[in-house]
Design a protein around this motif. Structure first.
Motif, mmCIF file in Angstrom:
data_model
loop_
_atom_site.group_PDB
_atom_site.id
_atom_site.type_symbol
_atom_site.label_atom_id
_atom_site.label_comp_id
_atom_site.label_asym_id
_atom_site.label_seq_id
_atom_site.Cartn_x
_atom_site.Cartn_y
_atom_site.Cartn_z
ATOM 1 N N PRO B 43 0.797 -1.232 0.000
ATOM 2 C CA PRO B 43 0.000 0.000 0.000
ATOM 3 C C PRO B 43 0.829 1.282 0.000
ATOM 4 C CG PRO B 43 -1.050 -1.615 1.390
ATOM 5 C CD PRO B 43 0.253 -2.230 0.931
ATOM 6 N N GLU B 44 1.837 1.349 0.857
ATOM 7 C CA GLU B 44 2.550 2.636 0.944
ATOM 8 C C GLU B 44 3.376 2.944 -0.303
ATOM 9 O OE1 GLU B 44 4.920 0.108 4.013
ATOM 10 O OE2 GLU B 44 2.912 0.090 3.179
ATOM 11 N N GLU B 45 3.548 1.934 -1.177
ATOM 12 C CA GLU B 45 4.250 2.207 -2.431
ATOM 13 C C GLU B 45 3.313 2.239 -3.631
ATOM 14 O OE1 GLU B 45 7.167 -0.875 -2.662
ATOM 15 O OE2 GLU B 45 8.315 -0.058 -0.982
ATOM 16 N N TYR B 47 -0.289 2.421 -3.673
ATOM 17 C CA TYR B 47 -1.508 3.236 -3.665
ATOM 18 C C TYR B 47 -1.168 4.657 -4.126
ATOM 19 C CZ TYR B 47 -4.259 -0.219 -0.942
ATOM 20 O OH TYR B 47 -4.951 -1.323 -0.507
ATOM 21 N N ILE B 234 -4.928 4.484 1.593
ATOM 22 C CA ILE B 234 -3.913 4.252 2.617
ATOM 23 C C ILE B 234 -4.543 4.137 4.009
ATOM 24 C CG2 ILE B 234 -3.313 6.678 3.126
ATOM 25 C CD1 ILE B 234 -0.796 3.795 2.571
ATOM 26 N N THR B 235 -5.712 4.733 4.214
ATOM 27 C CA THR B 235 -6.372 4.619 5.524
ATOM 28 C C THR B 235 -7.320 3.414 5.570
ATOM 29 O OG1 THR B 235 -8.093 6.170 4.824
ATOM 30 C CG2 THR B 235 -6.234 7.085 6.038
ATOM 31 N N ARG B 236 -7.342 2.634 4.499
ATOM 32 C CA ARG B 236 -8.154 1.425 4.401
ATOM 33 C C ARG B 236 -9.639 1.700 4.662
ATOM 34 N NH1 ARG B 236 -6.133 -2.952 7.977
ATOM 35 N NH2 ARG B 236 -5.667 -1.344 9.495
#
Lengths: 202, 562
Positions: B43-45, B47, B234-236
């Motif tokens: 996700p941190e890469e 999204y 990122i906050t799902r």
């Protein structure tokens, strides 16, 4: 906190523990800034000057930046070089050359050397012609619902599309001219225009 | 990579239903291998929802030539844009074929999370109007389940997912367990009120029911209204397997997730009548291996799952594993769309929205609910909504200069659009088969899809445009444009029905618990299981059926029945 740390924090569910203001700040910090480096590859100096002049007439610098400030000509060069197909590219460049043909015939000089009044006159004529072509399409199926008939092959229409796209999707165009916020933080379905803009400026 | 383990369960696919199977089976104590054909998503890469247009090369106009070359089919999906194109497959690597004159759009995502990363997030319960329709009308076969069978499982998955929406108490569209609804905007409120006044309560406009959190829920944060969910979150805040079910499975310590694992076929032991394992091609090295498992959940999507079964043919099951009925691959359905209307809504010039709501309006089915239509069977719902026109309107205008620029800094008139999604009748002649002449990038034979809408679907589409225009007229809209676009099947991305459930093994592939009649330890819980299509978005039902099937499978396993 750097971007990657901020994203890791958010991805692990810590978003819940952060105060709403801090959450927004973390999200904003976490965004990547890649930088935009472009060079001009198709338009020669004269073509670029002509595009810049027309774009600035359409979206001039006022109390907010104009088309030149956000380097619309570089964006247009990118699209002409890498996005258009060969036919569109030829069509666009011919249309651009035709602008000088018009000013030469009327005023004996190129567009960029014409007076502001003369340039305005040319844009008005180009606009009329664009409208006529759009009207001729009235009875044909629309490519995009929601918008009037689009004279895709009209040079001025092409240039206006790229100018507006280049301007309103630039950082200054999106955030200073419009009130685009990457992370609004909430949704209100019906607020006063004025209130919304003031909030955008915070 | 040689894996000597015999897993308690193997789940094929890590998307909408694979994620649920992984969560349920691991939480019930099974050591579970999840096979995913695509890559991992970090996700941190990966999204990109907060990357603004000025940070992408073509400012959102897409990498046109690359897409034309590599994703000519995928790029017809709105969500396959300059940001999210990476979540859609390469059409060159993942071909399929169709009959001339019978186009089918197969929109696919191959990565951990599958299409649950880019899905539309609309979630609606089915009702007995849907489950009883085939029986009442003598079409195809009867569903082996009714609403009462699935209702507790809707409750169960909704409680985990988090769904926002407005309760309406309608029999044809049962309410979910809702988080607070998102707001309608000014134009939508006006249209809602006009519809309530003019259509005697038969038509109701409500906010879309979505798998997006309007408040913090089960360790996931409420939506921050950035807008483009299909680029990740990122906050799902919206539900995807990657955001919710896979992390839950991971937490048990019993999940082994293997990306880059392209499933070729399932192996079957004639003697025990059981599936014994899965043949896997490593997507990167092309190395072939076999993994063993006691229970197999096929969750690869309605079309991909039957492709695997076709490729698993044996001398006994010469037309595909678990296909003694001959129904495998048949009865392919989607939702018919392309009918609706758009218009301008007068007034409200001093009002705007704040934030970008990743949701629209919904009008539940009203045809053939209380009053019978003569022109067609079943019905449709509307999605859509209101918005103010943006700067794009300035392109076709002739203005220029400071005044023109100032005019575009303010939003334009309110537009409103209704887009219908209609039920598609099951039809044996709409089917997929193996195309042995064509292989994908891993040498695996692909599907040839034969699918076309019939008279009933065309009648529904036509009615959508009329009913939508009526409602806009009732709301005082102007320049109303009804439309009927010839969108091909597949374009709603709700393909289903290719391994249908049923009571009779002679006419169905699965029993009422998604268990293959022919192979007791094989379950198919993706869209393949559907016996009819309803008109509502199907993912919620797939998820509820998956959770229900897992519960049943584990009970059967404990009793030694599998």
């Amino acid at each position: 906190m750097n971007r990657r740390d901020a994203l890791r924090l958010l991805a692990t569910g810590a978003a819940l523990q952060l105060a709403p203001g801090n959450l927004l700040a973390a999200l904003r910090d976490a965004r990547a800034l890649l930088g935009t480096q472009t060079t001009v590859r198709t338009l020669d100096l004269h073509q670029r000057a002509t595009v810049t002049a027309i774009a600035e007439l359409i979206i001039p610098k006022t109390d907010t930046p104009g088309a030149t400030d956000v380097r619309v000509a570089e964006f247009i060069d990118l699209i002409v070089t890498e996005w258009y197909d060969a036919e569109e590219r030829t069509h666009f460049l011919n249309g651009l050359a035709d602008v000088d043909v018009r000013t030469q015939a009327l005023f004996g000089r190129n567009f960029v050397d014409s007076s502001p009044g003369q340039q305005t006159q040319i844009l008005t004529v180009l606009g009329q012609q664009m409208s006529e072509e759009a009207d001729a399409l009235q009875n044909h199926a629309r490519q995009y619902r929601d918008s009037p008939p689009q004279p895709q092959k009209n040079f001025y229409y092409m240039l206006r599309g790229l100018t507006l796209m280049g301007y309103y999707t630039s950082e200054a165009g999106a955030t200073r001219e419009l009130d685009f916020q990457i992370i609004p933080g909430r949704f209100d379905g019906c607020v006063d225009v004025r209130a919304s803009r003031e909030e955008g400026e915070n | 990579m040689r894996d000597e383990t015999t897993y308690d369960a193997i789940v094929i696919g890590s998307g909408m239903t694979g994620g649920w199977a992984a969560k349920e089976l691991t939480e019930k104590g099974l050591r579970t291998l999840v096979l995913e054909a695509g890559r991992s998503i970090v996700p941190e890469e990966d999204y990109v929802e907060h990357v603004p247009p000025w940070e992408v090369k073509f400012r959102g106009m897409r990498d046109r030539h690359r897409q034309l070359e590599d994703q000519p089919i995928q790029s017809t999906c709105y969500a396959c844009d300059e940001w999210s194109a990476k979540f859609f497959v390469s059409d060159k690597e993942h071909p399929y074929t169709t009959e001339p004159g019978k186009p089918f759009r197969w929109i696919r995502g191959r990565q951990v999370g599958g299409r649950s990363i880019m899905w539309g997030r609309q979630v609606y319960r089915w009702s007995d109007l849907d489950f009883e329709a085939n029986l009442r009308q003598g079409i195809a076969i009867d569903w082996p389940i009714r609403y009462a069978d699935i209702a507790p499982w809707y409750d169960y998955v909704e409680d985990f997912i988090g769904i926002s929406g407005e309760p309406l108490g309608l029999s044809q569209l049962p309410d979910s367990k809702f988080l607070p609804p998102m707001q309608l905007n000014c134009a939508e409120t006006a249209v809602r009120d006009a519809i309530a006044k003019h259509f005697g309560g038969e038509r109701v406009l409500t906010i879309g029911r979505v798998a997006i959190l309007t408040k913090d829920h089960r360790e996931r944060a409420a939506c921050h209204y950035c807008g483009p969910c299909e680029r990740g979150c990122i906050t799902r805040s919206y539900f995807s397997s990657l955001n919710a079910t896979l992390p839950a499975a991971e937490k048990t310590g019993r999940m082994t997730l293997r990306p880059h694992s392209v499933v070729h076929s399932i192996s079957f032991d004639r003697r025990t009548r059981r599936a014994t394992g899965v043949r896997v091609i490593d997507a990167k090295t092309r190395a072939i291996s076999e993994v063993r498992g006691k229970l197999i959940f096929l969750c690869a999507s309605a079309l991909e799952s039957v492709r695997i079964l076709f490729n698993s043919a044996t001398s006994e099951f010469s037309h595909g594993l678990a296909n003694s009925s001959g129904e495998l691959g048949h009865n392919l359905m989607d939702h018919v769309k392309g009918g609706g209307a758009g218009a301008f809504i007068p007034g409200g010039q001093d009002k705007v929205v704040f934030g970008r709501r990743p949701n629209g309006i919904y009008i539940p089915r009203f045809r053939n609910v209380k009053t019978k239509q003569l022109e067609f069977l079943r019905g449709y719902g509307f999605q859509g909504g209101g918005h103010r026109q943006g700067w794009e309107r300035g392109i076709a205008q002739t203005g220029f200069g400071p005044e023109f620029k100032k005019s575009l800094s303010r939003p334009g008139p309110w537009r409103f659009t209704f887009n219908g999604y209609g039920e598609c009748l099951p039809n044996h002649d709409n089917y997929a088969e193996l195309d042995k002449e064509t292989v994908d990038a891993w040498g695996i034979p692909v599907l040839k899809i034969h699918c076309a809408f019939g008279e009933n679907e065309y009648a529904i589409r036509k009615d959508m445009s009329i009913a939508a225009a009526e409602m806009l007229a009732a709301a005082g809209a102007r320049d109303i444009e009804p439309f009927t676009d010839d969108d091909p099947p597949g374009f709603s991305i709700h393909e289903m029905g290719t391994a249908r459930m049923g009571r009779d093994p002679k006419t169905s592939v699965l029993n009422s618990y998604n268990q293959a009649h022919d192979v007791k330890n094989l379950f198919i819980t993706d869209g393949g299981a559907m016996v009819s299509s309803s008109c509502v978005n199907p993912s919620l039902t797939y998820m509820a059926l998956t959770a229900r099937a897992c519960d049943y499978a584990v009970q059967q396993m404990k009793r030694g029945e599998l």
